[in-house]
Design a protein around this motif. Structure first.
Motif, PDB file in Angstrom:
ATOM      1  N   GLY A  38      21.534  -1.958   9.573  1.00 41.57           N
ATOM      2  CA  GLY A  38      21.954  -1.735   8.204  1.00 41.57           C
ATOM      3  C   GLY A  38      21.742  -0.289   7.805  1.00 41.57           C
ATOM      4  N   GLN A  39      22.089   0.008   6.572  1.00 43.85           N
ATOM      5  CA  GLN A  39      22.002   1.388   6.100  1.00 43.85           C
ATOM      6  C   GLN A  39      20.607   1.745   5.605  1.00 43.85           C
ATOM      7  N   GLY A  40      19.772   0.760   5.403  1.00 42.41           N
ATOM      8  CA  GLY A  40      18.403   0.998   4.969  1.00 42.41           C
ATOM      9  C   GLY A  40      18.244   0.872   3.467  1.00 42.41           C
ATOM     10  N   THR A  41      17.033   0.525   3.065  1.00 42.39           N
ATOM     11  CA  THR A  41      16.694   0.443   1.649  1.00 42.39           C
ATOM     12  C   THR A  41      15.325   1.080   1.451  1.00 42.39           C
ATOM     13  N   GLN A  42      15.215   1.893   0.418  1.00 41.58           N
ATOM     14  CA  GLN A  42      13.985   2.649   0.189  1.00 41.58           C
ATOM     15  C   GLN A  42      12.942   1.786  -0.520  1.00 41.58           C
ATOM     16  N   VAL A  43      11.746   1.812   0.028  1.00 40.55           N
ATOM     17  CA  VAL A  43      10.591   1.186  -0.613  1.00 40.55           C
ATOM     18  C   VAL A  43       9.570   2.285  -0.887  1.00 40.55           C
ATOM     19  N   THR A  44       9.176   2.413  -2.124  1.00 37.86           N
ATOM     20  CA  THR A  44       8.173   3.402  -2.505  1.00 37.86           C
ATOM     21  C   THR A  44       7.023   2.697  -3.213  1.00 37.86           C
ATOM     22  N   VAL A  45       5.823   2.903  -2.685  1.00 34.91           N
ATOM     23  CA  VAL A  45       4.635   2.283  -3.252  1.00 34.91           C
ATOM     24  C   VAL A  45       3.769   3.383  -3.848  1.00 34.91           C
ATOM     25  N   SER A  46       3.560   3.310  -5.135  1.00 38.11           N
ATOM     26  CA  SER A  46       2.753   4.339  -5.805  1.00 38.11           C
ATOM     27  C   SER A  46       1.293   3.902  -5.881  1.00 38.11           C
ATOM     28  N   SER A  47       0.427   4.892  -5.825  1.00 44.52           N
ATOM     29  CA  SER A  47      -1.013   4.599  -5.851  1.00 44.52           C
ATOM     30  C   SER A  47      -1.544   4.525  -7.274  1.00 44.52           C
TER      31      SER A  47
ATOM     32  N   LYS B 220       0.845  -1.185   0.000  1.00 36.44           N
ATOM     33  CA  LYS B 220       0.000   0.000   0.000  1.00 36.44           C
ATOM     34  C   LYS B 220       0.880   1.234   0.000  1.00 36.44           C
ATOM     35  N   PRO B 221       0.370   2.354  -0.458  1.00 36.88           N
ATOM     36  CA  PRO B 221       1.176   3.587  -0.417  1.00 36.88           C
ATOM     37  C   PRO B 221       1.695   3.898   0.986  1.00 36.88           C
ATOM     38  N   GLU B 222       0.948   3.554   2.006  1.00 40.12           N
ATOM     39  CA  GLU B 222       1.404   3.837   3.363  1.00 40.12           C
ATOM     40  C   GLU B 222       2.541   2.931   3.824  1.00 40.12           C
ATOM     41  N   ASP B 223       2.911   1.953   3.007  1.00 41.50           N
ATOM     42  CA  ASP B 223       4.089   1.143   3.304  1.00 41.50           C
ATOM     43  C   ASP B 223       5.368   1.819   2.836  1.00 41.50           C
ATOM     44  N   THR B 224       5.231   2.933   2.153  1.00 45.13           N
ATOM     45  CA  THR B 224       6.397   3.674   1.685  1.00 45.13           C
ATOM     46  C   THR B 224       7.245   4.113   2.867  1.00 45.13           C
ATOM     47  N   ALA B 225       8.526   3.739   2.838  1.00 43.32           N
ATOM     48  CA  ALA B 225       9.426   4.028   3.952  1.00 43.32           C
ATOM     49  C   ALA B 225      10.827   3.539   3.602  1.00 43.32           C
ATOM     50  N   VAL B 226      11.768   3.926   4.417  1.00 42.46           N
ATOM     51  CA  VAL B 226      13.079   3.287   4.392  1.00 42.46           C
ATOM     52  C   VAL B 226      13.013   2.103   5.343  1.00 42.46           C
ATOM     53  N   TYR B 227      13.405   0.948   4.845  1.00 37.23           N
ATOM     54  CA  TYR B 227      13.345  -0.284   5.637  1.00 37.23           C
ATOM     55  C   TYR B 227      14.750  -0.650   6.100  1.00 37.23           C
ATOM     56  N   TYR B 228      14.853  -0.954   7.394  1.00 38.21           N
ATOM     57  CA  TYR B 228      16.137  -1.263   8.012  1.00 38.21           C
ATOM     58  C   TYR B 228      16.142  -2.682   8.570  1.00 38.21           C
ATOM     59  N   CYS B 229      17.256  -3.323   8.394  1.00 31.03           N
ATOM     60  CA  CYS B 229      17.526  -4.600   9.040  1.00 31.03           C
ATOM     61  C   CYS B 229      18.325  -4.326  10.311  1.00 31.03           C
ATOM     62  N   ALA B 230      18.069  -5.103  11.358  1.00 22.25           N
ATOM     63  CA  ALA B 230      18.770  -4.883  12.620  1.00 22.25           C
ATOM     64  C   ALA B 230      18.987  -6.209  13.334  1.00 22.25           C
ATOM     65  N   ALA B 231      19.990  -6.220  14.211  1.00 23.40           N
ATOM     66  CA  ALA B 231      20.327  -7.418  14.974  1.00 23.40           C
ATOM     67  C   ALA B 231      20.401  -7.083  16.457  1.00 23.40           C
TER      68      ALA B 231
END
Length: 124
Positions: free
Chosen positions: A115-124, A87-98
Motif C-alpha cells: 500500500g501507499q502507507g499511512t502516517q502514525v504520529t505519537v506525541s509524548s 509510544k512516541p517510538e511507534d511514530t512511523a509510516v505504516y504499510y500494508c503488504a501482501a
C-alpha cells in the motif's frame, strides 16, 4: 490488479490507541500472507505483524505482541492492526503488504504488493 489501501493513521498521544485498516482488492487473497510494516524517519522499513489470510494464524515481530493485534475480515477483505498503549517510538509510516509465495513472511523482500502507507504520529 492488486490494490492495498491503508487508512486510520493520525496523531495520538502516548498511551492512546489507533486502528489501522487495509482494504485489499483485485485478487482472491485466500493463499496470501498479509503483513504490516513500519518505517520511522531515517530508518529502514521493518516488519510489525503478519497474518495468514486462509487460517487467520498471526505472528509478530519481537516486542509487538501484546500491544499490537493483527486481524482480518474475509468478508470485507480487510486486514487491520489494532495498536494500543502507543509510544512516541511507534511514530512511523505504516504499510500494508501482501505476500503470494511465502508462509509466515517477515521480510520485506518476501512481499509482492504494498500500500501507499499511512502516517502514525505519537506525541509524548
Amino acid at each position: 490488479q492488486v490494490q492495498l489501501v491503508e487508512s486510520g493513521g493520525g496523531l495520538v498521544q502516548a498511551g492512546g490507541s489507533l486502528r489501522l485498516s487495509c482494504a485489499a482488492s483485485g485478487r482472491t487473497f485466500s493463499r496470501y500472507e498479509m503483513g504490516w510494516f513500519r518505517q520511522a524517519p531515517g530508518k529502514e522499513r521493518k516488519f510489525v505483524a503478519g497474518i495468514s489470510w486462509s487460517t487467520g494464524a498471526t505472528y509478530y515481530a519481537d516486542g509487538m505482541k501484546g500491544r499490537f493485534t493483527i486481524f482480518r475480515d474475509t468478508v470485507k477483505n480487510t486486514v487491520s492492526l489494532q495498536m494500543n498503549s502507543l509510544k512516541p517510538e511507534d511514530t512511523a509510516v505504516y504499510y500494508c503488504a501482501a505476500a503470494a509465495k511465502y508462509y509466515r513472511a517477515v521480510s520485506e523482500n518476501q512481499y509482492d504488493y504494498w500500500g501507499q502507507g499511512t502516517q502514525v504520529t505519537v506525541s509524548s
